[in-house]
Design a protein around this motif. Structure first.
Motif, PDB file in Angstrom:
ATOM      1  N   TRP A  68       0.838  -1.197   0.000  1.00 39.52           N
ATOM      2  CA  TRP A  68       0.000   0.000   0.000  1.00 39.52           C
ATOM      3  C   TRP A  68       0.876   1.251   0.000  1.00 39.52           C
ATOM      4  O   TRP A  68       0.585   2.228  -0.698  1.00 39.52           O
ATOM      5  N   GLN A  69       1.938   1.223   0.778  1.00 35.40           N
ATOM      6  CA  GLN A  69       2.846   2.366   0.830  1.00 35.40           C
ATOM      7  C   GLN A  69       3.536   2.586  -0.510  1.00 35.40           C
ATOM      8  O   GLN A  69       3.760   3.730  -0.919  1.00 35.40           O
ATOM      9  N   GLU A  70       3.854   1.496  -1.191  1.00 34.55           N
ATOM     10  CA  GLU A  70       4.487   1.626  -2.506  1.00 34.55           C
ATOM     11  C   GLU A  70       3.524   2.241  -3.510  1.00 34.55           C
ATOM     12  O   GLU A  70       3.919   3.066  -4.354  1.00 34.55           O
ATOM     13  N   THR A  71       2.246   1.864  -3.443  1.00 33.99           N
ATOM     14  CA  THR A  71       1.237   2.484  -4.310  1.00 33.99           C
ATOM     15  C   THR A  71       1.133   3.977  -4.031  1.00 33.99           C
ATOM     16  O   THR A  71       1.031   4.786  -4.956  1.00 33.99           O
ATOM     17  N   GLU A  72       1.175   4.343  -2.751  1.00 37.04           N
ATOM     18  CA  GLU A  72       1.116   5.762  -2.396  1.00 37.04           C
ATOM     19  C   GLU A  72       2.333   6.511  -2.938  1.00 37.04           C
ATOM     20  O   GLU A  72       2.215   7.627  -3.454  1.00 37.04           O
ATOM     21  N   ARG A  73       3.514   5.916  -2.836  1.00 36.02           N
ATOM     22  CA  ARG A  73       4.717   6.556  -3.389  1.00 36.02           C
ATOM     23  C   ARG A  73       4.596   6.717  -4.900  1.00 36.02           C
ATOM     24  O   ARG A  73       4.977   7.755  -5.454  1.00 36.02           O
ATOM     25  N   SER A  74       4.058   5.699  -5.564  1.00 34.22           N
ATOM     26  CA  SER A  74       3.874   5.783  -7.010  1.00 34.22           C
ATOM     27  C   SER A  74       2.878   6.877  -7.370  1.00 34.22           C
ATOM     28  O   SER A  74       3.072   7.622  -8.346  1.00 34.22           O
ATOM     29  N   LEU A  75       1.799   6.995  -6.588  1.00 33.54           N
ATOM     30  CA  LEU A  75       0.809   8.041  -6.829  1.00 33.54           C
ATOM     31  C   LEU A  75       1.444   9.417  -6.718  1.00 33.54           C
ATOM     32  O   LEU A  75       1.217  10.293  -7.569  1.00 33.54           O
ATOM     33  N   ARG A  76       2.233   9.648  -5.684  1.00 30.79           N
ATOM     34  CA  ARG A  76       2.884  10.951  -5.527  1.00 30.79           C
ATOM     35  C   ARG A  76       3.810  11.251  -6.706  1.00 30.79           C
ATOM     36  O   ARG A  76       3.887  12.386  -7.174  1.00 30.79           O
ATOM     37  N   GLU A  77       4.493  10.232  -7.185  1.00 29.40           N
ATOM     38  CA  GLU A  77       5.393  10.441  -8.323  1.00 29.40           C
ATOM     39  C   GLU A  77       4.598  10.758  -9.587  1.00 29.40           C
ATOM     40  O   GLU A  77       5.010  11.608 -10.385  1.00 29.40           O
ATOM     41  N   ARG A  78       3.476  10.113  -9.779  1.00 30.29           N
ATOM     42  CA  ARG A  78       2.643  10.418 -10.953  1.00 30.29           C
ATOM     43  C   ARG A  78       2.100  11.848 -10.876  1.00 30.29           C
ATOM     44  O   ARG A  78       2.026  12.553 -11.887  1.00 30.29           O
ATOM     45  N   ARG A  80       3.575  14.301  -9.275  1.00 29.37           N
ATOM     46  CA  ARG A  80       4.738  15.160  -9.539  1.00 29.37           C
ATOM     47  C   ARG A  80       4.958  15.329 -11.033  1.00 29.37           C
ATOM     48  O   ARG A  80       5.221  16.431 -11.526  1.00 29.37           O
ATOM     49  N   ASP A  81       4.822  14.223 -11.765  1.00 37.07           N
ATOM     50  CA  ASP A  81       5.019  14.263 -13.212  1.00 37.07           C
ATOM     51  C   ASP A  81       3.949  15.120 -13.890  1.00 37.07           C
ATOM     52  O   ASP A  81       4.243  15.914 -14.786  1.00 37.07           O
ATOM     53  N   LEU A  82       2.689  14.980 -13.460  1.00 30.64           N
ATOM     54  CA  LEU A  82       1.601  15.766 -14.048  1.00 30.64           C
ATOM     55  C   LEU A  82       1.808  17.262 -13.843  1.00 30.64           C
ATOM     56  O   LEU A  82       1.483  18.076 -14.704  1.00 30.64           O
ATOM     57  N   LEU A  83       2.331  17.627 -12.671  1.00 31.16           N
ATOM     58  CA  LEU A  83       2.529  19.041 -12.353  1.00 31.16           C
ATOM     59  C   LEU A  83       3.858  19.581 -12.870  1.00 31.16           C
ATOM     60  O   LEU A  83       4.071  20.788 -12.884  1.00 31.16           O
ATOM     61  N   ASN A  84       4.749  18.683 -13.262  1.00 33.61           N
ATOM     62  CA  ASN A  84       6.129  19.044 -13.562  1.00 33.61           C
ATOM     63  C   ASN A  84       6.765  19.710 -12.340  1.00 33.61           C
ATOM     64  O   ASN A  84       7.448  20.736 -12.437  1.00 33.61           O
ATOM     65  N   ALA A  85       6.521  19.109 -11.177  1.00 31.11           N
ATOM     66  CA  ALA A  85       7.106  19.601  -9.928  1.00 31.11           C
ATOM     67  C   ALA A  85       8.523  19.068  -9.779  1.00 31.11           C
ATOM     68  O   ALA A  85       8.900  18.061 -10.373  1.00 31.11           O
ATOM     69  N   SER A  86       9.300  19.743  -8.953  1.00 27.38           N
ATOM     70  CA  SER A  86      10.703  19.365  -8.781  1.00 27.38           C
ATOM     71  C   SER A  86      10.853  18.082  -7.978  1.00 27.38           C
ATOM     72  O   SER A  86      11.843  17.357  -8.141  1.00 27.38           O
ATOM     73  N   GLY A  87       9.885  17.789  -7.090  1.00 29.51           N
ATOM     74  CA  GLY A  87       9.978  16.584  -6.285  1.00 29.51           C
ATOM     75  C   GLY A  87       8.675  16.310  -5.572  1.00 29.51           C
ATOM     76  O   GLY A  87       7.795  17.175  -5.487  1.00 29.51           O
ATOM     77  N   THR A  88       8.547  15.116  -5.022  1.00 27.79           N
ATOM     78  CA  THR A  88       7.308  14.742  -4.351  1.00 27.79           C
ATOM     79  C   THR A  88       7.196  15.354  -2.966  1.00 27.79           C
ATOM     80  O   THR A  88       6.116  15.324  -2.374  1.00 27.79           O
ATOM     81  N   TRP A 268       8.326  15.759  19.256  1.00 29.38           N
ATOM     82  CA  TRP A 268       8.070  15.607  17.826  1.00 29.38           C
ATOM     83  C   TRP A 268       7.994  16.988  17.190  1.00 29.38           C
ATOM     84  O   TRP A 268       7.897  18.012  17.876  1.00 29.38           O
ATOM     85  N   ARG A 269       7.997  17.009  15.873  1.00 23.69           N
ATOM     86  CA  ARG A 269       7.891  18.249  15.111  1.00 23.69           C
ATOM     87  C   ARG A 269       7.155  17.960  13.811  1.00 23.69           C
ATOM     88  O   ARG A 269       7.149  16.808  13.347  1.00 23.69           O
ATOM     89  N   PRO A 270       6.530  18.952  13.220  1.00 20.72           N
ATOM     90  CA  PRO A 270       5.892  18.728  11.920  1.00 20.72           C
ATOM     91  C   PRO A 270       6.927  18.389  10.855  1.00 20.72           C
ATOM     92  O   PRO A 270       8.054  18.898  10.872  1.00 20.72           O
ATOM     93  N   ALA A 271       6.561  17.521   9.938  1.00 20.00           N
ATOM     94  CA  ALA A 271       7.452  17.188   8.828  1.00 20.00           C
ATOM     95  C   ALA A 271       7.823  18.450   8.057  1.00 20.00           C
ATOM     96  O   ALA A 271       7.042  19.397   7.957  1.00 20.00           O
ATOM     97  N   THR A 272       9.007  18.457   7.513  1.00 20.73           N
ATOM     98  CA  THR A 272       9.451  19.613   6.717  1.00 20.73           C
ATOM     99  C   THR A 272       8.968  19.530   5.279  1.00 20.73           C
ATOM    100  O   THR A 272       9.150  20.466   4.516  1.00 20.73           O
ATOM    101  N   THR A 273       8.342  18.420   4.906  1.00 17.11           N
ATOM    102  CA  THR A 273       7.784  18.250   3.565  1.00 17.11           C
ATOM    103  C   THR A 273       6.282  18.518   3.609  1.00 17.11           C
ATOM    104  O   THR A 273       5.718  18.825   4.661  1.00 17.11           O
ATOM    105  N   ALA A 274       5.616  18.368   2.461  1.00 19.65           N
ATOM    106  CA  ALA A 274       4.170  18.587   2.399  1.00 19.65           C
ATOM    107  C   ALA A 274       3.393  17.550   3.201  1.00 19.65           C
ATOM    108  O   ALA A 274       2.184  17.728   3.401  1.00 19.65           O
ATOM    109  N   ARG A 275       4.049  16.531   3.710  1.00 17.63           N
ATOM    110  CA  ARG A 275       3.373  15.597   4.611  1.00 17.63           C
ATOM    111  C   ARG A 275       2.872  16.310   5.864  1.00 17.63           C
ATOM    112  O   ARG A 275       1.967  15.814   6.544  1.00 17.63           O
TER     113      ARG A 275
END
Length: 393
Positions: A68-78, A80-88, A268-275
């Protein structure tokens, strides 16, 4: 609408794509589906993905959690590709467009006298979060974008911007009129200023290329259930790197925290990414569906998808132009339109709409007209039938 990047293009013939479409969209067996600006049918592969997930969790519980986590990683990458973003790391999975836009509206430091610029034809999702700031002394300014084919929408937006404009927030395509905005023009004009640029991309993402590098948007939000051919209840939110830790958080939970997965941590601290914008448990079934739907769009190639949508809109324009009572609410200029074609039919609009629905054509009424929204898989024979029904109504 201009194509703003050179994303993957499939060189297969139209015949091959038509065969693929027939396999993936059984909706065409019972309906002529021209309602993708509202809710889209899933492709067959999305149904299979969710069915496989459901069968797995029914048989094995959480045994396949790593998958399930791998599917989520793949979704984020797709995405990223649609937006032409620099990273997930700049992409969050959110429940819907409204949630994404609300992250911006609730996350900024507002001062009395600040203003937000939108257009006069926005869907409530891109109006209400800003109007809700009235109690903090924030003004919402609406730029004239109607009539859709005549108004200098982009110029009118920029003329409302001043030194107290905190955000310009616009839809890439207006839901009622189908007017496509020149996002590059707006983004370039705002670049380097103190005004953030926010885009509601729900009516273009999945139908047309989107290039963050060219558009220079600070924030982008979109749902998965329209042109992306995915489920309701799952969308995306892009936050430019410089804004990630500047938006105040108002939701808290295990999923947005670091160290990730340490449920005993007291510090704890908030993630530094969009997570950091994803407080709790992911919508795993919908992740599977949307990942599968995006795989189809990227297999076809988003440029090819856009070409086929434009060709079908053009076909409808040519066919409906022959009718003396057809009045186009949407712009007919190819540079101003996207996948939405909204048309009035004099005093018989209601009759035409009823005839279409009775004839198995799924459309909706919007802005006083009938909104046609074909996708890449619609056949020209279907459009011929639509024209026949309209003529005979």
């Amino acid at each position: 609408m201009r194509y703003t990047n050179g994303m993957n293009t499939n060189t297969d013939s139209s015949g091959s794509l038509d065969r693929l479409a027939a396999e993936e969209f059984p909706v065409t067996e019972n309906h002529i589906y021209l309602n993708h600006a509202a809710i889209s049918p899933w492709p067959e592969r999305a149904r299979r993905a969710v069915q496989a997930f459901a069968e797995g969790i029914t048989r094995d519980g959480s045994l396949h959690f790593q998958d399930w986590q791998e599917t989520e990683r793949s979704l984020r990458e797709r995405i990223r590709d649609l937006l032409n973003a620099s990273g997930t790391e700049t992409i969050a999975l959110v429940p819907n467009t409204s949630a994404g836009l609300s992250l911006v509206a609730a996350g900024l430091d507002w001062r009395p006298g600040d203003n937000v610029v939108i257009t006069d034809s926005e869907f409530p999702s891109n109006r209400m979060p800003w109007e809700a700031l009235a109690g903090q002394g924030v003004e919402v300014r609406e730029a004239l974008c109607t009539p859709a084919g005549d108004a200098d929408c982009e110029g009118n937006i920029l003329r409302l911007v001043d030194d107290r404009t905190r955000v310009v927030s616009v839809s890439s395509v207006q839901f009622g009129t189908g007017r496509a905005l020149d996002l590059e023009r707006i983004g370039q004009a705002l670049s380097g200023s103190d005004t953030a640029f926010c885009v509601d991309a729900i009516q273009s993402l999945g139908a047309f290329p989107f290039d963050l590098e060219a558009i220079r948007a600070d924030f982008v939000a979109a749902d998965g259930h329209k042109w992306l051919l995915g489920p309701e209840g799952l969308g995306l939110f892009y936050c430019a790197p410089q804004w990630l830790e500047r938006l105040h958080l108002h939701q808290w939970g295990w999923h947005m925290a670091e160290p990730f997965g340490d449920f005993d941590a007291r510090e704890w601290r908030p993630a530094t990414t969009a997570r950091r914008f994803e407080p709790g448990t992911p919508n795993t079934p919908s992740n599977h569906a949307l990942e599968a739907s995006l795989s189809l769009l990227q297999e076809v190639g988003i440029v090819r998808v856009a070409e086929r949508i434009q060709a079908r809109v053009e076909y409808l324009i040519e066919g409906l132009s022959a009718l003396s009572d057809a009045e186009f609410i949407s712009p007919v200029d190819a540079g101003l339109r996207a996948g939405i074609l909204n048309v009035r039919f004099g005093g018989r609009t209601d009759k035409v709409y009823q005839a279409l629905r009775e004839g198995g054509v799924q459309v909706l009424t919007r802005a006083g007209g009938i909104r046609f929204a074909p996708h890449f898989y619609n056949r020209y024979s279907e459009l011929d039938r639509v024209l026949e029904i309209v003529r005979g109504a």
